[in-house]
Design an enzyme around this catalytic site. Structure first.
Site, PDB file in Angstrom:
ATOM      1  N   GLU A  13       0.573  -1.217  -0.221  1.00 59.04           N
ATOM      2  CA  GLU A  13      -0.183   0.261  -0.107  1.00 59.04           C
ATOM      3  C   GLU A  13       0.670   1.059  -0.101  1.00 59.04           C
ATOM      4  OE1 GLU A  13      -3.728  -0.834   1.937  1.00 59.04           O
ATOM      5  OE2 GLU A  13      -2.516  -1.730   3.104  1.00 59.04           O
ATOM      6  N   SER A 182      -6.067  -3.557   0.933  1.00 57.46           N
ATOM      7  CA  SER A 182      -6.384  -2.536   0.003  1.00 57.46           C
ATOM      8  C   SER A 182      -7.237  -3.634  -1.130  1.00 57.46           C
ATOM      9  CB  SER A 182      -4.933  -2.057  -1.124  1.00 57.46           C
ATOM     10  OG  SER A 182      -4.732  -1.002  -0.405  1.00 57.46           O
ATOM     11  N   TYR A 248      -8.980   2.943  -6.522  1.00 51.81           N
ATOM     12  CA  TYR A 248      -8.409   4.498  -6.238  1.00 51.81           C
ATOM     13  C   TYR A 248      -7.844   4.881  -7.539  1.00 51.81           C
ATOM     14  CZ  TYR A 248      -6.154   2.498  -2.066  1.00 51.81           C
ATOM     15  OH  TYR A 248      -6.658   1.807  -0.745  1.00 51.81           O
ATOM     16  N   ASP A 289     -15.331  -2.012   7.837  1.00 53.03           N
ATOM     17  CA  ASP A 289     -15.712  -2.651   7.313  1.00 53.03           C
ATOM     18  C   ASP A 289     -17.061  -3.535   7.501  1.00 53.03           C
ATOM     19  OD1 ASP A 289     -14.742  -0.533   5.575  1.00 53.03           O
ATOM     20  OD2 ASP A 289     -13.243  -2.002   5.145  1.00 53.03           O
ATOM     21  N   ASN A 304     -10.068  -1.299   9.985  1.00 53.82           N
ATOM     22  CA  ASN A 304      -8.565  -0.075   9.708  1.00 53.82           C
ATOM     23  C   ASN A 304      -8.357   0.716  11.052  1.00 53.82           C
ATOM     24  OD1 ASN A 304      -8.575  -1.209   6.369  1.00 53.82           O
ATOM     25  ND2 ASN A 304     -10.691  -0.490   7.158  1.00 53.82           N
ATOM     26  N   GLY A 308      -7.361   5.331   4.798  1.00 55.02           N
ATOM     27  CA  GLY A 308      -7.063   6.281   3.469  1.00 55.02           C
ATOM     28  C   GLY A 308      -7.519   7.777   4.160  1.00 55.02           C
TER      29      GLY A 308
HETATM   30  N1  LIG Z   1     -16.275 -12.474   2.291  1.00 59.06           N
HETATM   31  C1  LIG Z   1     -16.569 -11.296   1.572  1.00 59.06           C
HETATM   32  N2  LIG Z   1     -17.816 -11.233   1.150  1.00 59.06           N
HETATM   33  C2  LIG Z   1     -17.847 -10.389   0.242  1.00 59.06           C
HETATM   34  N3  LIG Z   1     -16.908  -9.830  -0.097  1.00 59.06           N
HETATM   35  C3  LIG Z   1     -16.169  -9.730   0.159  1.00 59.06           C
HETATM   36  C4  LIG Z   1     -15.539 -10.390   1.227  1.00 59.06           C
HETATM   37  N4  LIG Z   1     -14.373 -10.298   1.945  1.00 59.06           N
HETATM   38  C5  LIG Z   1     -13.807  -9.325   1.658  1.00 59.06           C
HETATM   39  N5  LIG Z   1     -14.696  -8.697   0.278  1.00 59.06           N
HETATM   40  C6  LIG Z   1     -14.448  -7.359  -0.544  1.00 59.06           C
HETATM   41  O1  LIG Z   1     -13.776  -6.795  -0.826  1.00 59.06           O
HETATM   42  C7  LIG Z   1     -13.147  -5.859  -0.304  1.00 59.06           C
HETATM   43  C8  LIG Z   1     -12.413  -5.935   0.709  1.00 59.06           C
HETATM   44  O2  LIG Z   1     -11.768  -6.972   1.887  1.00 59.06           O
HETATM   45  P1  LIG Z   1     -11.618  -6.403   3.474  1.00 59.06           P
HETATM   46  O3  LIG Z   1     -11.441  -5.023   3.225  1.00 59.06           O
HETATM   47  O4  LIG Z   1     -11.923  -7.614   4.441  1.00 59.06           O
HETATM   48  O5  LIG Z   1     -10.028  -6.587   2.908  1.00 59.06           O
HETATM   49  P2  LIG Z   1      -8.634  -5.070   2.974  1.00 59.06           P
HETATM   50  O6  LIG Z   1      -8.027  -5.396   1.672  1.00 59.06           O
HETATM   51  O7  LIG Z   1      -8.727  -5.217   4.034  1.00 59.06           O
HETATM   52  O8  LIG Z   1      -9.660  -3.621   2.635  1.00 59.06           O
HETATM   53  P3  LIG Z   1      -9.119  -2.123   3.007  1.00 59.06           P
HETATM   54  O9  LIG Z   1      -8.574  -1.844   1.208  1.00 59.06           O
HETATM   55  O10 LIG Z   1     -10.008  -2.314   3.788  1.00 59.06           O
HETATM   56  O11 LIG Z   1      -7.909  -2.501   4.469  1.00 59.06           O
HETATM   57  C9  LIG Z   1     -14.368  -5.715   0.198  1.00 59.06           C
HETATM   58  O12 LIG Z   1     -14.371  -4.886   0.806  1.00 59.06           O
HETATM   59  C10 LIG Z   1     -15.637  -6.665  -0.240  1.00 59.06           C
HETATM   60  O13 LIG Z   1     -15.667  -6.014  -1.755  1.00 59.06           O
HETATM   61 MG   LIG Z   2     -12.160  -3.180   3.837  1.00 61.08          MG
END
Ligand SMILES: Nc1ncnc2c1ncn2[C@@H]1O[C@H](COP(=O)(O)OP(=O)(O)OP(=O)(O)O)[C@@H](O)[C@H]1O
Ligand SMILES: [Mg+2]
Length: 342
Positions: A13, A182, A248, A289, A304, A308
């Site tokens: 990131e 991300s 993004y 989230d 988080n 961001g």
């Molecule tokens: N179990 C799930 N069911 C449906 N969609 C999901 C699921 N897990 C993740 N997603 C999709 O993937 C995206 C990213 O997942 P998550 O928020 O867990 O990870 P992240 O990469 O840590 O996100 P961030 O950028 O917010 O730190 C979610 O915003 C959603 O769109």
């Molecule tokens: Mg997320």
């Protein structure tokens, strides 16, 4: 005040952090502070006085940080050691991913006694580790998608793994890193035969793979500021999944704030968001989230601890909806850091 802003870093990131850093440095300068931007991936080298750290903006894919990662611990330590922290009144953390969002830099800063923005070591570490966070959510009665955790180094008996996923989660399921942000390394797996490919992809980003049941429904997020929930945002990503590109690239997602929910449902998700944030021991500001399932349940995906922070990021958007403009938001985050240390 003299404010040291830590940004960039060596995680996937990195670009997002450069963009957050750019916006934060700009806002702090405009507020009249003396700002020292420091890229933790650059060792002792100070950044130029320009506030444009990422002139072309965040690209469609995460940067290749392999070479930086090999020396990341050394680099980060060198950076921290190379500045006379005593001179700074406060440290603003604009880092995303690890190290930076995961408690390690927080721990180093705790040893210096200098105030820094956002959550402390424990909240940061727990929030960065999705499976740990999910265990705490379950203990607190916060709904979260069913899941399995696998070590990337332990994927030999694929038939057994496939069987377990089918029994416990079913298909479609989601494969993602346990400890990245991300949406890097993410796959939506429709059928069992596609699991292997998803594992190959995710392994490049992590040693720990999180597999979750897929929650069909809406994408919602709750920002937190000063330990209070902000208005809910609904995200409508062009790809259905809120992936790196939709996060993004301008125009790749729609945002509705406040989200179209009843008053009761709004209060419910805000209450759960704050509960999840506090359950992990997070502080001052962050973002929680959710997926909102078709049977109207809020399932918490993650917290988080350093969300961001570009002018158009989600927490700034939610703050703006209640009249808090970006410079004021940044200023409030600084003041919360100072208050915590008194
Ligand atoms: N179990 C799930 N069911 C449906 N969609 C999901 C699921 N897990 C993740 N997603 C999709 O993937 C995206 C990213 O997942 P998550 O928020 O867990 O990870 P992240 O990469 O840590 O996100 P961030 O950028 O917010 O730190 C979610 O915003 C959603 O769109
Ligand atoms: Mg997320």
């Amino acid at each position: 005040m003299k404010i040291l802003v830590l940004l960039g870093g060596t995680s996937f990131e990195r670009d997002v952090s450069l963009a957050s850093g750019e916006a934060i440095v700009d806002a702090l300068k405009k507020a009249g502070h003396e700002v020292i931007p420091v890229d933790t991936a650059k060792g002792k080298k100070l950044l130029s006085s320009s506030t444009q750290f990422l002139p072309e903006g965040v690209k469609q894919k995460p940067p290749d940080v392999k070479s930086l990662q090999r020396i990341r611990k050394e680099l980060t330590l060198k950076t921290i050691e190379s500045f006379d922290l005593k001179e700074a009144d406060v440290i603003f953390l604009a880092l995303h991913g690890a190290p930076g969002e995961d408690g390690t830099i927080q721990a180093l800063l705790d040893m210096t006694g200098k105030p820094y923005t956002g959550s402390g070591m424990l909240g940061s570490a727990l929030a960065m580790n999705k499976a740990m966070a999910k265990k705490i959510f379950e203990y607190e009665g916060i709904l979260t998608p069913k899941w399995l955790l696998l070590e990337s180094s332990n994927l030999t008996d694929i038939a057994e793994i496939e069987d377990e996923i089918e029994k416990k989660l079913g298909f479609p399921c989601v494969v993602k890193p346990n400890d990245q942000g991300s949406t890097v390394g993410f796959s939506l797996v429709e059928e069992m035969k596609d699991l292997k490919e998803a594992f190959e992809k995710v392994k490049k980003f992590t040693g720990q793979i999180l597999i979750e049941e897929y929650i069909s429904g809406r994408e919602l997020t709750v920002g937190i500021l000063d330990d209070k929930p902000l208005p809910v945002i609904e995200i409508i990503p062009e790809h259905g999944i809120y992936d790196y590109e939709c996060k993004y690239t301008k125009g790749k997602s729609g945002y509705i704030c406040p989200a179209k929910l009843s008053k009761e449902k709004t209060e419910e998700i805000q209450k759960i968001g704050l509960k999840a944030f506090k359950a992990l021991g997070c502080q001052d500001y962050g973002r929680v989230d959710f997926r909102y399932s078709e049977d109207e349940k809020f399932l918490c995906l993650e917290v988080n601890s350093l969300p961001g922070m570009t002018v158009t990021s989600l927490v700034p958007k939610a703050a703006k909806a209640i009249g808090i403009e970006f410079p004021e938001l940044v200023d409030r985050i600084v003041n919360l850091a100072l208050k915590k240390k008194k």
